[in-house]
Design an enzyme around this catalytic site. Sequence first.
Site, short mmCIF file in Angstrom:
data_model
loop_
_atom_site.label_atom_id
_atom_site.label_comp_id
_atom_site.label_asym_id
_atom_site.label_seq_id
_atom_site.Cartn_x
_atom_site.Cartn_y
_atom_site.Cartn_z
N GLU A 1 -32.67 13.15 13.04
CA GLU A 1 -33.05 13.98 11.88
C GLU A 1 -34.19 13.33 11.08
O GLU A 1 -34.46 12.13 11.23
CB GLU A 1 -31.83 14.21 11.00
CG GLU A 1 -31.12 12.93 10.60
CD GLU A 1 -30.75 12.88 9.15
OE1 GLU A 1 -31.59 13.28 8.32
OE2 GLU A 1 -29.61 12.45 8.86
N LYS B 1 -36.62 18.71 1.66
CA LYS B 1 -35.30 18.43 2.23
C LYS B 1 -34.70 19.76 2.65
O LYS B 1 -34.46 20.65 1.83
CB LYS B 1 -34.42 17.72 1.20
CG LYS B 1 -33.05 17.36 1.76
CD LYS B 1 -32.23 16.56 0.76
CE LYS B 1 -30.77 16.55 1.18
NZ LYS B 1 -29.90 15.93 0.17
N VAL C 1 -28.57 16.71 8.37
CA VAL C 1 -27.63 16.85 9.48
C VAL C 1 -27.34 18.32 9.76
O VAL C 1 -27.33 18.76 10.91
CB VAL C 1 -26.31 16.09 9.19
CG1 VAL C 1 -25.22 16.46 10.19
CG2 VAL C 1 -26.56 14.59 9.21
N ASP D 1 -19.62 19.53 -5.34
CA ASP D 1 -20.79 19.35 -4.49
C ASP D 1 -20.29 18.92 -3.12
O ASP D 1 -19.80 17.80 -2.94
CB ASP D 1 -21.70 18.28 -5.11
CG ASP D 1 -22.95 18.02 -4.26
OD1 ASP D 1 -23.00 18.47 -3.10
OD2 ASP D 1 -23.86 17.33 -4.76
N SER E 1 -21.37 18.88 0.97
CA SER E 1 -22.54 18.99 1.84
C SER E 1 -22.39 20.11 2.87
O SER E 1 -21.31 20.32 3.43
CB SER E 1 -22.75 17.67 2.57
OG SER E 1 -23.82 17.78 3.48
N ASP F 1 -23.41 19.78 5.67
CA ASP F 1 -23.17 19.09 6.95
C ASP F 1 -21.79 19.45 7.51
O ASP F 1 -21.62 19.56 8.74
CB ASP F 1 -23.21 17.57 6.76
CG ASP F 1 -24.59 17.04 6.42
OD1 ASP F 1 -25.55 17.84 6.36
OD2 ASP F 1 -24.70 15.82 6.20
N LYS G 1 -21.01 8.96 4.22
CA LYS G 1 -21.62 8.01 3.29
C LYS G 1 -20.61 7.53 2.24
O LYS G 1 -19.85 8.32 1.69
CB LYS G 1 -22.83 8.66 2.63
CG LYS G 1 -24.01 8.72 3.62
CD LYS G 1 -25.29 9.08 2.94
CE LYS G 1 -25.44 10.56 2.89
NZ LYS G 1 -26.00 11.13 4.12
N1 PSU Z 1 -27.70 9.25 6.75
C1 PSU Z 1 -28.40 8.24 6.15
N2 PSU Z 1 -29.29 8.56 5.17
C2 PSU Z 1 -29.51 9.86 4.77
C3 PSU Z 1 -28.78 10.91 5.41
C4 PSU Z 1 -27.87 10.54 6.40
O1 PSU Z 1 -28.23 7.08 6.50
O2 PSU Z 1 -30.34 10.10 3.89
C5 PSU Z 1 -29.03 12.34 5.00
C6 PSU Z 1 -28.69 13.32 6.12
O3 PSU Z 1 -29.83 14.13 6.34
C7 PSU Z 1 -27.56 14.13 5.55
C8 PSU Z 1 -27.92 14.16 4.11
O4 PSU Z 1 -27.45 15.40 6.13
O5 PSU Z 1 -28.26 12.79 3.88
C9 PSU Z 1 -26.81 14.68 3.22
O6 PSU Z 1 -27.37 15.28 2.11
P1 PSU Z 1 -26.46 16.23 1.17
O7 PSU Z 1 -25.42 15.32 0.61
O8 PSU Z 1 -27.41 16.76 0.12
O9 PSU Z 1 -25.91 17.30 2.04
MN MN Z 2 -24.88 18.69 -2.06
#
Ligand code: PSU
Ligand code: MN
Length: 301
Positions: free
Chosen positions: A22, A82, A102, A134, A136, A138, A155
Amino acid sequence: MDEVAAGNWLRARVSARSVALETTLLAHGVPRSDGAALARTLDGVVRAGGGQPATVGVLDGVAIVGMSDDELGRLLEADAVKTNASNLGVVLARRQAGATTVSATAELAARAGVRLFATGGLGGVHRGFHLHPDISSDLGALAKWPVAVVASGVKSILDVSATREALETLGVPCVGWRTDVFPAFYRRESDAAPLDARFDDLADLAAYLDLELQRSGRGVLVANPIPEHAEIAQADWSRWLAEAERRAHDAGATGRRATPALLGALHEVSAGATLRANIALVESNARLAGQIAARMPERGA
Ligand code: PSU
Ligand code: MN
């Protein structure tokens, strides 16, 4: 290499050994100056593992699975949006440059017939979600698209236990590479509910993934803990997270900005320690995904 095209919005160069990578991680997850070097490293470790890297992103109204070096360079130089499952269509229609998360990467990879995908950590359920939900995209994407995502769990900035429960609710299998314990990105272990299964052998894991993706038509999380030498100590982690949350909150980072703001604040607060850990774990995931891809049975076999 097969060329795949859908309408005029998707272009893919893929093979049976492709591993999707990604671009949000490169454009928004690490400092701007580190993205290109990390891309080269990931490309190299996927190949070293026996896979074929297929970097995913959007340029000029076309989603590309398997970007050329030149295309990736343009994406990283542009202020790429993004792009997740919800704004992918807008980014395409407006012919913007899009760095895929993702969720968008899994969708595009699946449409191109790519079965493996490596990233750092999944997005999921943020801390304090009972006040501000919130969650994701994903998670929904994994429940929908038949791609195996190799990640170091979810994460550690998230509510890891709640995210693991959400994956269970969505029916997303979570299997461990040489672990039974759900990992949490910078940490090898978490107190989340355990994984569904443990695999210790690459061929065994590849055979399971091939069967599962075909059978269910949905995704799988392959959880690969951060390498031991790169793990962050629990005491450091708790301090850094508290400070990073304060900074991201003061900056008013919500919605799509929340995750990049938290990761950026952590990299600062830890004087680069979380960035080094993040790079180490992504590399390890890309290598493992390459090794699995090299053992996946040919489609239809
Ligand atoms: N893994 C990492 N760093 C990142 C991400 C994943 O080590 O920045 C990214 C991926 O693209 C994942 C996104 O989909 O963070 C999640 O963002 P959000 O919480 O806004 O869905
Ligand atoms: Mn979010």
